[in-house]
Design an enzyme around this catalytic site. Structure first.
Site, PDB file in Angstrom:
ATOM      1  N   ALA A 110       0.826  -1.228   0.000  1.00 58.29           N
ATOM      2  CA  ALA A 110       0.000   0.000   0.000  1.00 58.29           C
ATOM      3  C   ALA A 110       0.852   1.266   0.000  1.00 58.29           C
ATOM      4  CB  ALA A 110      -0.938  -0.010   1.206  1.00 58.29           C
TER       5      ALA A 110
ATOM      6  N   ARG B  80       8.102   0.008   3.353  1.00 61.02           N
ATOM      7  CA  ARG B  80       8.389   1.433   3.631  1.00 61.02           C
ATOM      8  C   ARG B  80       7.301   2.024   4.530  1.00 61.02           C
ATOM      9  NH1 ARG B  80       9.293   3.109  -2.531  1.00 61.02           N
ATOM     10  NH2 ARG B  80       7.633   1.569  -2.689  1.00 61.02           N
TER      11      ARG B  80
ATOM     12  N   ASN C  27      -1.750  -7.390  -3.338  1.00 61.15           N
ATOM     13  CA  ASN C  27      -1.249  -6.492  -4.388  1.00 61.15           C
ATOM     14  C   ASN C  27       0.275  -6.415  -4.419  1.00 61.15           C
ATOM     15  OD1 ASN C  27      -1.273  -3.863  -6.090  1.00 61.15           O
ATOM     16  ND2 ASN C  27      -0.265  -3.267  -4.169  1.00 61.15           N
TER      17      ASN C  27
ATOM     18  N   SER D 261      -1.977  -9.826 -13.761  1.00 60.19           N
ATOM     19  CA  SER D 261      -1.415  -8.982 -14.817  1.00 60.19           C
ATOM     20  C   SER D 261      -1.772  -9.564 -16.174  1.00 60.19           C
ATOM     21  CB  SER D 261       0.114  -8.951 -14.683  1.00 60.19           C
ATOM     22  OG  SER D 261       0.713  -8.302 -15.777  1.00 60.19           O
TER      23      SER D 261
ATOM     24  N   TYR E 200       8.878 -13.158 -14.652  1.00 60.84           N
ATOM     25  CA  TYR E 200       7.774 -12.312 -14.174  1.00 60.84           C
ATOM     26  C   TYR E 200       6.445 -12.879 -14.677  1.00 60.84           C
ATOM     27  CZ  TYR E 200       4.631  -8.416 -13.349  1.00 60.84           C
ATOM     28  OH  TYR E 200       3.554  -7.660 -12.944  1.00 60.84           O
TER      29      TYR E 200
ATOM     30  N   LYS F 279       3.068 -14.353 -12.602  1.00 63.46           N
ATOM     31  CA  LYS F 279       1.693 -13.858 -12.733  1.00 63.46           C
ATOM     32  C   LYS F 279       0.765 -14.944 -13.277  1.00 63.46           C
ATOM     33  CE  LYS F 279       2.095  -9.848 -10.837  1.00 63.46           C
ATOM     34  NZ  LYS F 279       1.286  -9.459  -9.664  1.00 63.46           N
TER      35      LYS F 279
ATOM     36  N   PRO G 111      -4.188  -6.123 -14.743  1.00 63.55           N
ATOM     37  CA  PRO G 111      -3.963  -4.888 -15.507  1.00 63.55           C
ATOM     38  C   PRO G 111      -2.938  -5.062 -16.616  1.00 63.55           C
ATOM     39  CG  PRO G 111      -3.519  -4.612 -13.127  1.00 63.55           C
ATOM     40  CD  PRO G 111      -3.552  -6.070 -13.415  1.00 63.55           C
TER      41      PRO G 111
ATOM     42  N   PHE H 211       6.380   0.751 -10.872  1.00 66.22           N
ATOM     43  CA  PHE H 211       6.667  -0.614 -11.353  1.00 66.22           C
ATOM     44  C   PHE H 211       7.910  -0.681 -12.247  1.00 66.22           C
ATOM     45  CE2 PHE H 211       6.093  -3.888 -14.607  1.00 66.22           C
ATOM     46  CZ  PHE H 211       5.861  -5.024 -13.853  1.00 66.22           C
TER      47      PHE H 211
HETATM   48  P1  NDP Z   1       4.711  -0.164  -7.356  1.00 68.88           P
HETATM   49  O1  NDP Z   1       6.168  -0.476  -7.477  1.00 68.88           O
HETATM   50  O2  NDP Z   1       4.276   1.239  -7.531  1.00 68.88           O
HETATM   51  O3  NDP Z   1       4.148  -0.721  -5.962  1.00 68.88           O
HETATM   52  C1  NDP Z   1       4.490  -1.996  -5.505  1.00 68.88           C
HETATM   53  C2  NDP Z   1       4.093  -2.151  -4.064  1.00 68.88           C
HETATM   54  O4  NDP Z   1       4.449  -3.484  -3.631  1.00 68.88           O
HETATM   55  C3  NDP Z   1       4.806  -1.178  -3.145  1.00 68.88           C
HETATM   56  O5  NDP Z   1       3.901  -0.692  -2.186  1.00 68.88           O
HETATM   57  C4  NDP Z   1       5.863  -2.027  -2.471  1.00 68.88           C
HETATM   58  O6  NDP Z   1       6.087  -1.550  -1.147  1.00 68.88           O
HETATM   59  C5  NDP Z   1       5.158  -3.389  -2.414  1.00 68.88           C
HETATM   60  N1  NDP Z   1       6.107  -4.480  -2.256  1.00 68.88           N
HETATM   61  C6  NDP Z   1       7.040  -4.894  -3.139  1.00 68.88           C
HETATM   62  N2  NDP Z   1       7.760  -5.896  -2.606  1.00 68.88           N
HETATM   63  C7  NDP Z   1       7.271  -6.114  -1.355  1.00 68.88           C
HETATM   64  C8  NDP Z   1       7.600  -6.991  -0.295  1.00 68.88           C
HETATM   65  N3  NDP Z   1       8.605  -7.879  -0.415  1.00 68.88           N
HETATM   66  N4  NDP Z   1       6.887  -6.951   0.850  1.00 68.88           N
HETATM   67  C9  NDP Z   1       5.885  -6.051   0.979  1.00 68.88           C
HETATM   68  N5  NDP Z   1       5.518  -5.191   0.021  1.00 68.88           N
HETATM   69  C10 NDP Z   1       6.213  -5.212  -1.134  1.00 68.88           C
HETATM   70  O7  NDP Z   1       4.004  -1.116  -8.440  1.00 68.88           O
HETATM   71  P2  NDP Z   1       2.458  -1.341  -8.838  1.00 68.88           P
HETATM   72  O8  NDP Z   1       1.574  -0.575  -7.965  1.00 68.88           O
HETATM   73  O9  NDP Z   1       2.372  -1.162 -10.292  1.00 68.88           O
HETATM   74  O10 NDP Z   1       2.337  -2.910  -8.529  1.00 68.88           O
HETATM   75  C11 NDP Z   1       1.328  -3.462  -7.720  1.00 68.88           C
HETATM   76  C12 NDP Z   1       0.943  -4.819  -8.281  1.00 68.88           C
HETATM   77  O11 NDP Z   1       0.393  -4.646  -9.583  1.00 68.88           O
HETATM   78  C13 NDP Z   1       2.106  -5.791  -8.446  1.00 68.88           C
HETATM   79  O12 NDP Z   1       1.682  -7.078  -8.049  1.00 68.88           O
HETATM   80  C14 NDP Z   1       2.385  -5.755  -9.949  1.00 68.88           C
HETATM   81  O13 NDP Z   1       2.968  -6.950 -10.397  1.00 68.88           O
HETATM   82  C15 NDP Z   1       0.982  -5.571 -10.473  1.00 68.88           C
HETATM   83  N6  NDP Z   1       0.855  -5.053 -11.824  1.00 68.88           N
HETATM   84  C16 NDP Z   1       1.402  -3.840 -12.180  1.00 68.88           C
HETATM   85  C17 NDP Z   1       1.259  -3.377 -13.474  1.00 68.88           C
HETATM   86  C18 NDP Z   1       1.873  -2.110 -13.940  1.00 68.88           C
HETATM   87  O14 NDP Z   1       1.990  -1.910 -15.168  1.00 68.88           O
HETATM   88  N7  NDP Z   1       2.271  -1.206 -13.056  1.00 68.88           N
HETATM   89  C19 NDP Z   1       0.486  -4.135 -14.471  1.00 68.88           C
HETATM   90  C20 NDP Z   1      -0.023  -5.397 -13.995  1.00 68.88           C
HETATM   91  C21 NDP Z   1       0.140  -5.807 -12.721  1.00 68.88           C
HETATM   92  P3  NDP Z   1       7.511  -1.446  -0.413  1.00 68.88           P
HETATM   93  O15 NDP Z   1       8.564  -1.287  -1.473  1.00 68.88           O
HETATM   94  O16 NDP Z   1       7.355  -0.259   0.482  1.00 68.88           O
HETATM   95  O17 NDP Z   1       7.632  -2.730   0.346  1.00 68.88           O
HETATM   96  C1  8X3 Z   2       2.972  -5.443 -15.458  1.00 69.11           C
HETATM   97  C2  8X3 Z   2       2.685  -5.092 -16.862  1.00 69.11           C
HETATM   98  O1  8X3 Z   2       3.249  -5.522 -19.294  1.00 69.11           O
HETATM   99  O2  8X3 Z   2       5.120  -5.365 -17.755  1.00 69.11           O
HETATM  100  O3  8X3 Z   2       2.428  -6.641 -15.041  1.00 69.11           O
HETATM  101  O4  8X3 Z   2       3.715  -7.285 -17.741  1.00 69.11           O
HETATM  102  S1  8X3 Z   2       3.766  -5.863 -17.938  1.00 69.11           S
END
Ligand code: NDP
Ligand code: 8X3
Length: 254
Positions: free
Chosen positions: A11, A36, A88, A141, A154, A158, A184, A191
């Site tokens: 979050a 964080r 998430n 994803s 990756y 997924k 998504p 990301f």
């Molecule tokens: P962000 O990098 O913006 O956010 C990722 C979040 O995951 C952060 O809050 C991070 O928090 C947390 N996180 C990562 N590793 C850990 C860990 N080991 N323990 C706890 N928390 C963790 O990416 P998104 O918001 O884009 O990603 C969220 C989800 O959406 C992921 O599962 C990603 O695979 C998926 N997704 C994203 C897409 C995109 O294009 N952005 C498309 C499809 C799916 P912190 O670092 O503080 O721990």
């Molecule tokens: C994150 C989007 O296109 O890098 O899941 O797989 S993509």
């Protein structure tokens, strides 16, 4: 109406943070987890102020099974009564062909996206089962539906989320628990910066000359699934930017 609680992993940024905003707007109390904690504190203060919701924060690395189980079992009882779990937390690391992949990158992705999601689900779901009520939303994803060049590990993680979602739905069918996957396409969050290990210029290129999804678009889709009447389960939603047809076909403005 009794207040409900949502537990959101990851979050502190992107889609998870956007989900926190939407669920606060809808009056849910927020159990928020990420590594964080300072970011969670700022978000929680803002949402408590704006919406008058209660928050509880967990500084948690979902890869550490011991940490996940002790954090959850040490919660005050009322915070264990999770109505909605949003799995998430996740990440991508690197974009390399299989013969050149970095083992550390593979471990981080598998440990976070697959094992982390499992640990959290294993910690939270027994209480949902005992209450015969709950909703688990897994963030998958397009990479869980298709495989793209150099996406190998990756995409495999997924695909695992997709399979686990289907398995959870079967196992929890007679326990009053709904299970949804939201998949998504490209969403502009941290990301790509995480995937390319802080290389902001390379990350920006992913979203260059097209309009990607925003984190809020996905949070609203999660809310749509969760806010359906009790007899309706949204199994699966695949949501793409209009400029993206599938994992590999995008149209960019000249
Ligand atoms: P962000 O990098 O913006 O956010 C990722 C979040 O995951 C952060 O809050 C991070 O928090 C947390 N996180 C990562 N590793 C850990 C860990 N080991 N323990 C706890 N928390 C963790 O990416 P998104 O918001 O884009 O990603 C969220 C989800 O959406 C992921 O599962 C990603 O695979 C998926 N997704 C994203 C897409 C995109 O294009 N952005 C498309 C499809 C799916 P912190 O670092 O503080 O721990
Ligand atoms: C994150 C989007 O296109 O890098 O899941 O797989 S993509």
């Amino acid at each position: 109406m009794a207040k409900k609680t949502v537990f959101i992993t990851g979050a502190s940024a992107g889609i998870g943070e956007a989900c926190a905003r939407v669920f606060a707007r809808e009056g849910f109390d927020l159990l928020l987890a990420a590594r964080r904690i300072n970011r969670l504190e700022a978000l929680a203060a803002e949402l408590e102020d704006e919406y008058g919701v209660n928050t509880h924060l967990l500084a948690l690395d979902v890869r550490d099974a011991g940490e996940v189980f002790s954090a959850f079992s040490n919660l005050p009882g009322e915070w264990q009564q999770v109505d909605v779990l949003i799995n998430n937390a996740g990440l991508s690391q690197g974009l390399d062909p299989i013969h050149a992949g970095d083992i550390g990158d593979w471990d981080r992705m598998i440990d976070t996206n697959v094992k982390g999601l499992l640990y959290v689900t294993r910690a939270v779901s027994p209480i949902m089962v005992a209450r015969q009520s709950g909703h688990i939303v897994n963030i998958g994803s397009i990479a869980g539906k298709e495989v793209y060049p150099n996406g190998n590990v990756y995409c495999a993680t997924k695909h695992a989320v997709d399979a686990l979602t289907q398995g959870m739905r079967i196992d929890l069918l007679d326990k009053g628990i709904r299970v949804t996957a939201i998949h998504p396409g490209m969403v502009e969050t941290e990301f790509s910066t995480v995937r390319f290990k802080g290389d902001e210029a390379r990350a920006a290129k992913v979203y260059e000359n097209l309009e990607p999804l925003m984190a809020g678009d996905i949070a609203e889709a999660v809310w749509f699934a969760v806010s359906r009447p009790g007899h309706v389960n949204v199994n699966d939603m695949l949501i793409m930017p209009t400029a993206q047809a599938n994992a590999t076909t995008v149209i960019r403005k000249k």
